[in-house]
Design an enzyme around this catalytic site. Structure first.
Site, PDB file in Angstrom:
ATOM      1  CB  CYS A 302     -11.998  -8.881   7.629  1.00  0.00           C
ATOM      2  SG  CYS A 302     -10.458  -8.672   8.499  1.00  0.00           S
ATOM      3  NE  ARG A 331      -7.683  -1.600  14.507  1.00  0.00           N
ATOM      4  CZ  ARG A 331      -7.853  -1.109  13.283  1.00  0.00           C
ATOM      5  NH1 ARG A 331      -7.195  -0.014  12.909  1.00  0.00           N
ATOM      6  NH2 ARG A 331      -8.673  -1.695  12.432  1.00  0.00           N
ATOM      7  CD  GLN A 349     -12.659  -0.978  11.773  1.00  0.00           C
ATOM      8  OE1 GLN A 349     -12.918  -2.171  11.845  1.00  0.00           O
ATOM      9  NE2 GLN A 349     -11.602  -0.525  11.123  1.00  0.00           N
ATOM     10  CG  ASP A 351     -15.308  -3.126   8.881  1.00  0.00           C
ATOM     11  OD1 ASP A 351     -15.023  -2.773   7.730  1.00  0.00           O
ATOM     12  OD2 ASP A 351     -14.551  -3.790   9.593  1.00  0.00           O
ATOM     13  CG  HIS A 353     -15.668  -7.224   5.195  1.00  0.00           C
ATOM     14  ND1 HIS A 353     -16.007  -6.937   6.501  1.00  0.00           N
ATOM     15  CD2 HIS A 353     -14.340  -6.981   5.082  1.00  0.00           C
ATOM     16  CE1 HIS A 353     -14.927  -6.553   7.156  1.00  0.00           C
ATOM     17  NE2 HIS A 353     -13.911  -6.569   6.327  1.00  0.00           N
ATOM     18  CE  LYS A 432      -4.580   1.926   3.457  1.00  0.00           C
ATOM     19  NZ  LYS A 432      -4.779   2.182   4.887  1.00  0.00           N
ATOM     20  CG  HIS A 478     -11.227  -5.718   3.727  1.00  0.00           C
ATOM     21  ND1 HIS A 478     -11.157  -6.413   4.929  1.00  0.00           N
ATOM     22  CD2 HIS A 478     -10.655  -6.521   2.798  1.00  0.00           C
ATOM     23  CE1 HIS A 478     -10.580  -7.586   4.711  1.00  0.00           C
ATOM     24  NE2 HIS A 478     -10.270  -7.668   3.424  1.00  0.00           N
TER      25      HIS A 478
END
Length: 604
Positions: A302, A331, A349, A351, A353, A432, A478
């Site tokens: 992000c 992670r 990911q 991902d 945004h 979320k 997100h």
């Protein structure tokens, strides 16, 4: 009181023991069945039954915790002897013997000080009590066995006939990798034999479909402990599978108005302090030092997208602005939870945004839900949605959280989309929607997520120029559809048992020429397929025809094509369609048309 009532549910959704429910008016009885609430009590009680049996078989055993988990229950304990899978039957046998003794399960309470003295010889009990804030503790007793527990439990052992111990594992005390390794035994329990039998059948099928087993057989991916735990290596076939999945998602993003971006994989720690990751997620991050400054390897994408948004001034006319990235993140997962591709330390990911105005939240959320739906339909997954609210460890004001949470609920309710609530399950920066899919075996998996975030735009002073020329703060959504490519590929592998649909299969056709004279034609077909964006191989090794066919079929490819004199002469192919279990002949041109049609099924 009914003989089949094992507890009560109060108005706050708390389960109350039959022994504690002195006044039952207004309480909802929990019947002895396979409902979620009943199974929670049955499985927790069965964990204590297992512990009682272990105590009788291994008298010096000491017990830590024995919670109910998604897959059933477990108990962590210390024992002088090594316990293996071969010992589970003896423990089960002892459990059944204890049930025949018709013990009731009794609850009593004492002060924390009294409990400390009672269990002064047991350091594991002391460790458990040190984390309990209550001054009054409850203890459950059955026969000579007793243990600290908040309950509730079934009233007697007679309720616990339908169980199975499934596996033995090691577990660090309290999840601390520097602490002592305890023994952990997992099990499962149901209210009836039929449900237990069905569950065990499912587990046997799950073993056959285990993505680690299939991944090795198909040479999709590998791990190398000497290189590092939880770090997957993608082999050629796995990399092709992954590339096809990425391409499907890439096209789907572009037609939905997303712009590709890419951020660095390492940023100064000051960035992570500003975002709140350092305080709320720091223990899961890898940190290093460069030029006497601390940096953090990104656990999320992000911040990079925020910096790209801020690079140039944005107008309200440009919103919503949608960025997406196949972002590699790291992670620090504990070694005990690593599990094939399902739980790794490096993953990618899918991902995205979305920067939008508050008024655009509902519309954007629904568009993302439609995106999720199209992906899940493509792969044949059913799914449910869950709204996750503010966790204990979070940033931002309650009022902002309430506004964001209500925005998610409104979007779903206005479009008649059902959902459940996960109290305290939100991300640290915002509530979320979690998407939970159901695979071919009926197992549920957490995959996609949609998160509403007012906090990070505020912390990084993200702005756009509004219609009245004032500067306003956008909302940041997100969003991930798959969750991560690694985890989703693991789920897909088990869902399809390695029998991937044509558009996703790493190798789509294997040509098996009968003799040397047929190899040139097979290679020409392979070249034509590759020019059309499809993957094929030719099995022309010096093995018998039957062995080459068997080897090809073990690769779980959609098509095995036999090439002989007739096929070469007629420019045709003899097909074995693994997906339809049919054998038939087509001309070369007809075959290419069929393959192209199969390829088109992979569009979202």
């Amino acid at each position: 009181m009914s003989e089949n009532i094992i507890g009560y549910l109060d108005n706050d959704n708390n389960i109350i023991d039959t022994q504690s429910a002195v006044e039952t008016a207004g309480l909802t009885p929990i019947e002895y069945d396979n409902s979620e609430k009943a199974l929670e009590i049955i499985r927790h009680s069965t964990a204590h039954l297992m512990a009682q049996a272990i105590t009788e078989l291994y008298p010096n055993s000491q017990f830590f915790v024995g919670p109910v988990v998604d897959e059933g229950f477990y108990y962590d304990f210390r024992v002088d002897e090594k316990i293996g899978e071969e010992d589970l039957k003896a423990i089960e046998k002892k459990m059944k013997e204890l049930i025949k003794k018709k013990y009731k399960i009794e609850k009593y309470e004492m002060s924390k000080d009294e409990a400390m003295k009672k269990f002064s010889h047991d350091d594991l009990k002391q460790a458990v009590m040190s984390k309990i804030p209550d001054e009054t503790l409850s203890i459950y007793k059955q026969g000579e066995f007793e243990d600290l527990c908040r309950g509730p439990h079934v009233p007697a052992l007679r309720f616990l006939n339908n169980f199975k111990l499934t596996r033995v594992a090691g577990a660090y005390l309290g999840g601390d990798e520097s602490a002592e390794m305890l023994t952990r035994i997992y099990g499962v329990a149901f209210a009836d034999k039929e449900s237990l039998k069905a569950h065990m059948t499912m587990l046997e099928e799950a073993k056959k479909r285990d993505h680690r087993k299939i991944g090795t057989e198909m040479e999709l991916f590998m791990f190398n402990e000497s290189a590092g735990s939880g770090l997957p290596f993608w082999m050629p076939k796995g990399a092709k599978l992954r590339a096809k999945l990425e391409e499907i998602l890439h096209k789907a993003h572009r037609v939905r108005g997303y712009e590709p971006v890419r951020g660095p994989e390492i940023l100064k720690s000051d960035m992570w302090r500003t975002s709140g990751h350092y305080a709320c997620y720091g223990e899961n991050m890898y940190l290093t030092e460069i030029d006497e400054q601390e940096y953090g390897i990104k656990p999320m994408n992000c911040i990079g997208h925020i910096q790209i948004f801020k690079q140039t001034q944005k107008s309200y006319r440009e919103l919503p602005l949608r960025y997406y990235e196949y972002g590699v993140v790291h992670r620090h997962e504990k070694s005990g939870v690593l599990h094939g591709l399902l739980r790794v330390r490096e993953f990618t990911q899918d991902d995205a945004h979305i920067f939008c105005t508050p008024e655009q939240i509902a519309g954007e959320v629904i568009e993302v839900v439609e995106f999720v739906d199209s992906v899940m339909q493509l792969f044949g997954f059913e799914y449910t949605m869950e709204v996750a609210t503010k966790p204990e460890k979070a940033i931002g004001e309650d009022a902002v959280w309430e506004l964001a949470t209500q925005g998610l609920k409104d979007a779903l309710e206005e479009n008649n989309l059902p959902y459940t609530i996960d109290e305290g399950g939100g991300a640290f920066y915002g509530p979320k929607i979690d998407v939970k899919i159901t695979d071919a075996l009926g197992r549920k998996w957490q995959c996609g997520t949609i998160q509403v975030d007012f906090n990070l735009p505020q912390r990084f002073e993200v702005e756009y120029v509004a219609e009245d020329n004032t500067r306003k703060q956008p909302v940041m959504l997100h969003r991930a559809i798959l969750g991560s490519f690694e985890r989703f590929i693991a789920i897909l592998t088990e869902h399809f048992a390695g029998e991937f649909p044509f558009y996703l299969a790493p190798t789509q056709v294997i040509f098996v020429p009968i003799a040397e004279d047929h190899v040139a034609y097979a290679n020409a077909l392979k070249k034509q397929m590759r020019l059309e964006g499809m993957d094929a191989e030719v099995y022309d090794k010096n093995d018998s025809l039957n062995k080459r066919i068997r080897t090809a079929e073990k690769q779980r490819v959609p098509y095995v094509v036999i090439i002989g004199d007739e096929e070469v002469a007629n420019k045709s192919v003899a097909i074995r369609n693994r997906r339809t279990r049919e054998q038939y002949n087509l001309t070369q041109d007809e075959f290419m048309v069929e393959l192209t049609q199969e390829l088109q099924k992979g569009k979202i």
